[in-house]
Enzyme design. Structure first.
Site, short mmCIF file in Angstrom:
data_model
loop_
_atom_site.label_atom_id
_atom_site.label_comp_id
_atom_site.label_asym_id
_atom_site.label_seq_id
_atom_site.Cartn_x
_atom_site.Cartn_y
_atom_site.Cartn_z
N ASP A 156 -3.55 57.76 64.04
CA ASP A 156 -3.53 57.73 62.57
C ASP A 156 -4.54 56.74 62.02
O ASP A 156 -4.28 56.06 61.02
CB ASP A 156 -2.13 57.41 62.04
CG ASP A 156 -2.01 57.71 60.54
OD1 ASP A 156 -2.70 58.62 60.07
OD2 ASP A 156 -1.23 57.02 59.85
N SER B 13 -0.56 52.83 52.55
CA SER B 13 -1.17 53.44 53.74
C SER B 13 -2.64 53.04 53.86
O SER B 13 -3.42 53.22 52.93
CB SER B 13 -1.10 54.97 53.63
OG SER B 13 -0.03 55.48 54.36
N HIS C 74 -4.17 59.96 57.91
CA HIS C 74 -3.47 60.82 56.95
C HIS C 74 -3.87 60.53 55.50
O HIS C 74 -3.54 61.31 54.61
CB HIS C 74 -1.95 60.70 57.13
CG HIS C 74 -1.32 59.45 56.62
ND1 HIS C 74 -1.05 58.36 57.42
CD2 HIS C 74 -0.89 59.10 55.39
CE1 HIS C 74 -0.48 57.41 56.70
NE2 HIS C 74 -0.37 57.84 55.46
#
Length: 518
Positions: A160, A260, A130
């Site tokens: 992911d 992230s 993402h």
């Protein structure tokens, strides 16, 4: 005297040739290694001192110093016309740090930031899917302040995880650990670039393993709804098939927007996970962060290099975790394990003798108590790999050897990038490539070639119906034998037209002229 000088020069040249030949051999050998094997070779030739930490008086200075240089800042750019926040609540968007304006078109290009972890000295970086999905441009800022454009090697929405690459050498990288050895209660560090800050290290403990949050499945479902609605079709809940794999390492180390794709490491400075998401009512840290286990990350990264896509093997069953309430509903006494409520016809499990109503208790002699555990361990394997499943039937424990089968289910549709530089055009193609083997080139009568292994939805290859399996021999008139060759050749794109020469698996040569803008 002249004779001696000539002999000396000849010997010197011979030595240089020998060294050069050895280096070429080493480079070729290393290109066939997994990332873990590459690191083992590096450390065998470059011994490093063991990083230590005291439980009574935690000292993470060595681990932080070793890891921080290998964690990078990722900056992405999105098109001006792209609309974000189409879903009611995009959890990845909140965690990644996208602006919170919703339901509106951007008049200016949008930028966002995340983190990534260097895993090889030649520039391979793992991050979250993402972080780079939908990006037109991906840039990496190293700790020495250099900013380099990155090429997307592969993305896996199911976990992911994404693999990107920058053109650099001699880079610091983070040592790969073993997530199977992670213990609840052990100290860990989270390293990344949260809230727009520079490199930041936080500490905490592992508070759980094998945790499923539902965030990947939710993102896949929302993406599916958007795609169906764009096609003018009202999606039905029972038509959606989730391929998500969630078995996160849960930690209370502080993780925020921008973390992230960053590193979760143990006290020895070894990478044990890639930080992926947080549980929070506000989008900011509220006590729980989740990381993808590194053993799963290693497999995915190696697959992208070796095959150009993730190779997923299937057991061929549907199941549900047992608990006292479900056991009572079924009228059985067992309350632990996975109850098999369906078996795929002609699937791997059926061929191994497993039937509906069996209760799976172990995988390769390790207890399995949750669906997350089973899915994560199977996802690490490939079609053709064998596993031992222990199951109960009629109160008796049995073993079955299962040979995993190819995953032929529809893949989650992925979108790709857009814009101008060679790397941006490469990303815009929406494709994955692996070098054609010598045998394949001989079969097709060509001297160069890469095989198209992936065609993502809404990329240029998808739009112009370029099929998987096509062997591309030339791009813009230049022979290509690797993904790097393809990118290099794209730099000579003239008048926004990509000229591609290829040979299908069966058939005559094809010439394609693909406009960059369409």
């Amino acid at each position: 005297m002249k004779k001696i000088g000539l002999t000396l020069i000849t010997a010197l040249v011979g030595g240089v040739v020998a060294v050069g030949g050895y280096k070429l051999f080493e480079d070729k050998r290393q290109s066939k290694m997994s990332f873990e094997e590459r690191q083992e070779l590096y450390y065998a030739n470059n011994p490093s001192s063991e990083i230590t930490a005291s439980t009574g008086n935690p000292d993470f200075t060595q681990a932080a110093a070793a890891v921080a240089p290998g964690v990078v800042h990722i900056r992405t750019t999105y098109t001006a016309q792209q609309s974000y926040g189409a879903s009611p609540f995009d959890m990845f968007e909140e965690f990644f740090g996208m602006p919170r304006q919703r339901q509106q078109q951007r008049s200016q290009p949008v930028q966002a930031t995340g983190s990534g972890v260097i895993i090889s000295e030649d520039g391979y970086i793992v991050t979250n899917n993402h972080v780079v999905a939908d990006a037109n441009k991906v840039e990496v800022q190293l700790t020495d302040k250099r900013i380099l454009e990155a090429k997307i090697i592969g993305r896996d929405p199911n976990t992911d995880i994404a693999l990107i690459k920058i053109s650099a050498s001699g880079l610091p990288f983070v040592k790969l650990g073993n997530s199977d050895n992670v213990k609840i209660g052990e100290w860990v560090l989270a390293v990344g670039y949260p809230l727009g800050l520079e490199s930041t290290v936080t500490a905490g403990i592992v508070s759980a393993t094998g945790r499923s949050t539902g965030i990947i499945r939710q993102e896949q479902y929302e993406q599916y709804q958007r795609e169906m609605q764009q096609r003018g079709y009202r999606p039905q809940n029972d038509e959606f098939i989730a391929n998500a794999v969630e078995s996160f390492i849960q930690t209370d180390a502080v993780i925020n927007k921008g973390n992230s794709g960053g590193a979760l490491v143990n006290a020895h400075g070894e990478l044990i996970g890639i930080n992926s998401n947080i549980a929070s009512p506000t989008g900011y840290y509220a006590g729980y962060g989740f990381a993808v286990p590194v053993n799963l990350v290693k497999k995915i990264a190696d697959d992208f290099i070796k095959y150009g896509e993730v190779k997923r093997g299937l057991i061929g069953i549907t199941f549900r975790e047992l608990d006292p309430a479900y056991a009572e509903e079924l009228g059985i006494k067992e309350i632990n394990g996975l109850y098999v409520n369906g078996v795929t016809p002609n699937g791997a499990a059926e061929e191994a003798g497993i039937r509906k109503g069996d209760i799976i208790t172990k995988l390769d002699d390790q207890l399995i108590g949750s669906s997350a555990q089973l899915q994560e361990r199977i996802y690490r394997l490939r079609p053709g790999d064998k596993v031992k499943l222990t199951y109960k039937r009629d109160g008796k424990e049995r073993d079955a050897t299962v040979t995993l089968k190819e995953d032929n289910r529809p893949k989650a549709e992925e979108e790709t990038a857009a814009e101008r530089s060679a790397t941006e055009i490469y990303n815009r193609l929406g494709a994955g490539f692996v070098p054609a083997t010598d045998a394949k080139k001989k079969e097709l009568g060509v001297s160069s070639g890469v095989v198209v292994t992936q065609v993502h939805s809404d990329g240029l290859f998808d739009y112009f119906n370029v099929q998987r399996g096509l062997v591309i021999t030339h791009v813009n008139g230049q022979p290509v034998n690797s993904a790097d060759d393809v990118e290099k050749a794209l730099s000579s794109t003239d008048r926004n037209i990509i000229r591609i020469t290829g040979v299908p698996q069966r058939g005559s040569r094809v010439e394609l002229n693909i406009p960059v803008d369409y």
